[in-house]
Write an enzyme that holds these catalytic residues in place. Structure first.
Site, PDB file in Angstrom:
ATOM      1  N   HIS A 174       0.776  -1.241   0.128  1.00 35.17           N
ATOM      2  CA  HIS A 174      -0.039  -0.029  -0.143  1.00 35.17           C
ATOM      3  C   HIS A 174       0.659   1.319  -0.075  1.00 35.17           C
ATOM      4  CE1 HIS A 174       0.386   0.085   4.649  1.00 35.17           C
ATOM      5  NE2 HIS A 174       0.553   1.193   4.211  1.00 35.17           N
TER       6      HIS A 174
ATOM      7  N   ASP B 178       0.010  -7.659   1.759  1.00 40.48           N
ATOM      8  CA  ASP B 178       0.423  -6.112   1.776  1.00 40.48           C
ATOM      9  C   ASP B 178       1.935  -6.237   1.856  1.00 40.48           C
ATOM     10  OD1 ASP B 178       0.073  -3.553   1.568  1.00 40.48           O
ATOM     11  OD2 ASP B 178      -0.094  -3.437   3.702  1.00 40.48           O
TER      12      ASP B 178
ATOM     13  N   SER C 235       4.528   2.652   7.753  1.00 35.59           N
ATOM     14  CA  SER C 235       4.139   1.422   7.150  1.00 35.59           C
ATOM     15  C   SER C 235       5.480   0.831   6.040  1.00 35.59           C
ATOM     16  CB  SER C 235       3.080   1.797   6.155  1.00 35.59           C
ATOM     17  OG  SER C 235       1.904   1.838   7.124  1.00 35.59           O
TER      18      SER C 235
END
Length: 504
Positions: free
Chosen positions: A127, A157, A232
């Protein structure tokens, strides 16, 4: 000395002793020295210093349709909560430019880490780089390199990037064993929170095997090490400096860390990374079954002592076990030696297995445990096959059939499945069994979400073809003292599910 004198002396001694105990309960005695756990040092400076060079910032840009002209300055999309967000909002407000709808550059920031210095391989979250036109990797010493995308996996992911290793001397870190991490172990996160650059935070493993409903293979490590937006794709390290997780998600009403962060365990991520590096895509094992949880009611109906495993609700046509090896109604307890405690364990364990591997599967079939051997297919091929299955409706236009015989049982009205009922409920030609024509709204069947048009194919793992079969099976179960009836139901298109109904 009199007895009263002795009594007063004893009281003074007791009170003095009690006071000493009370003081000891509040203050730490001088001889007690606080200790520091061997794997939780007072300072992580040396550890962090050796790892910061391998952790990178990922910046991406994407051209999107907008109202700003080609001469306008693009508005940076900073991570939510960034201290610079208000400044940019004010600066770019009402700067429309030439509104030719030609598009503008949208930028975003995240984190990543180098795992192969010689090849220039960088790992991050999917992402972070999704839909990006340009990807840049920013190192802690200020050097920036262009990155190319090697491969991505949306299910976990994970994304793999590549930079030119000749353009900068790289420092790499390696994956550790997340399976060895225990709740309470120290961990350290390094990343790019709120776009501020390399930031180190320390905490512990708060929990393992977390399912946050983000994908089919959820098995997150939960940590209280501060993880914020922009972290992230960054690494979660153990005390040996090995990556045991990829920081991916947080739970936070405010957008900032409240001590609940989630990391993809290295056990799962490392296999995905290897496949992306080798093939540019994932190649997961596939069993070719539809599954559902084993509830207490279903366990009782199957004669199981405890509710565990994954219940096979259907077998995909053309799949690896579409040869009778595994049947609808089987409960899978072990796969390739690994225990299946609950339904969600099976997809992850199967996906981690190599395509084409022959494995032993322990199942319960009609109350009896047995082991079968299956050869796995490829999940990506299976998804195409499963999506290609359609519910071809019955196209027979024959004469109207005579009135069907019906029966009322467990709050349902059931009837024969023939041309008339197939047409009425639009039931596919390859579905067989006894059709449910009506459901009492106050019945146990209604509580279980059973709808008219569904077809009963089995009761207690015995096939039924007529309303009389249904009545006979229910009667037999009651005679056996069963409290619940296990029904296999087929939808109009043939998809199967199991439902238990009380027979009170």
């Amino acid at each position: 000395m009199t007895s009263n004198t002795l009594l007063r002396a004893a009281r003074r001694t007791f009170i003095a002793g009690a006071a000493a105990l009370l003081v000891g309960a509040v203050a730490v005695p001088a001889f007690v020295t606080p200790t520091v756990a061997a794997d939780g040092p007072a300072s992580v400076a040396d550890l962090a210093e050796g790892l910061l060079g391998a952790v990178v910032n990922i910046s991406t840009s994407q051209t999107v349709k907008g109202t700003e002209g080609p001469g306008a300055v693009p508005m940076p999309q900073l991570p939510e909560g960034s201290p610079f967000q208000d400044f940019f909002d004010d600066f770019f407000k009402n700067r429309g430019g030439d509104k030719d709808n030609s598009g503008q550059k949208v930028q975003s920031l995240g984190s990543g880490f180098v795992i192969d210095a010689e090849q220039g391989i960088v790992v991050t979250n999917n992402h972070v780089i999704a839909d990006a036109d340009d990807i840049e990797v920013n190192f802690s010493d200020g050097i920036t390199l262009k990155a190319t995308l090697v491969g991505t996996d949306t299910k976990t992911d994970v994304a793999v990037l590549k930079v030119d290793p000749k353009g900068h001397k790289l420092t790499a870190v390696k994956f550790g064993e997340s399976t060895k991490m225990r709740v309470g172990d120290w961990v350290m996160a390094i990343g790019n929170p709120f776009g501020l650059g390399g930031t180190v935070t320390v905490g512990i493993v708060s929990a393992r095997n977390r399912d946050i409903n983000s994908g089919p293979y959820d098995d997150f490590i939960q940590t209280d090490a501060a993880i914020n937006r922009g972290n992230s794709g960054g690494p979660l390290f153990n005390s040996a400096g090995e990556v045991i997780g990829i920081n991916t998600a947080i739970i936070s009403p405010s957008g900032g860390s409240i001590g609940i962060g989630f990391s993809i365990p290295s056990q799962l991520a490392s296999g995905v990374v290897d496949q992306l590096r080798q093939f540019g895509e994932t190649r997961r094992g596939w069993l070719g079954v539809r599954i559902q949880p084993v509830t207490d009611d279903i366990a009782e109906s199957l004669g199981m002592k405890t509710a565990k495993g994954a219940l096979v609700a259907g077998v995909i046509k053309g799949g690896p076990v579409d040869n009778g090896t595994i049947l609808a109604g089987d409960v899978i307890l072990k796969f390739d030696g690994k225990d299946i405690h609950e339904m969600r364990d099976l997809p992850r364990v199967v996906a981690e297995s190599p395509v084409g591997k022959a494995v032993d599967v322990l199942i319960v079939r009609k109350g009896v445990e047995q082991t079968v051997k299956v050869t796995l297919g490829r999940l990506e091929d299976g998804e195409k096959l499963a999506n290609g299955e359609d519910g071809n409706t019955d196209k027979n236009k024959g004469d109207k059939a005579p009135a069907v015989s019906t029966a009322s049982v467990l709050g349902m009205t059931v009837g024969e499945l023939n041309d008339e009922t197939r047409k009425k409920f639009n039931i596919a030609a390859d579905v067989s069994g006894v059709v449910i024509t009506d459901v009492n709204k106050d019945s146990a069947a209604a509580e279980r979400g059973i709808q008219p048009g569904e077809v009963i194919t089995e009761i207690a793992q015995e096939s039924v073809a007529t309303p009389k079969d249904v009545m006979d099976r229910i009667g037999a179960l009651k005679e056996q003292g069963r409290k619940n009836a296990l029904l296999m139901l087929a939808s109009k298109t043939g998809e199967l599910r199991f439902v238990t109904i009380r027979m009170d």
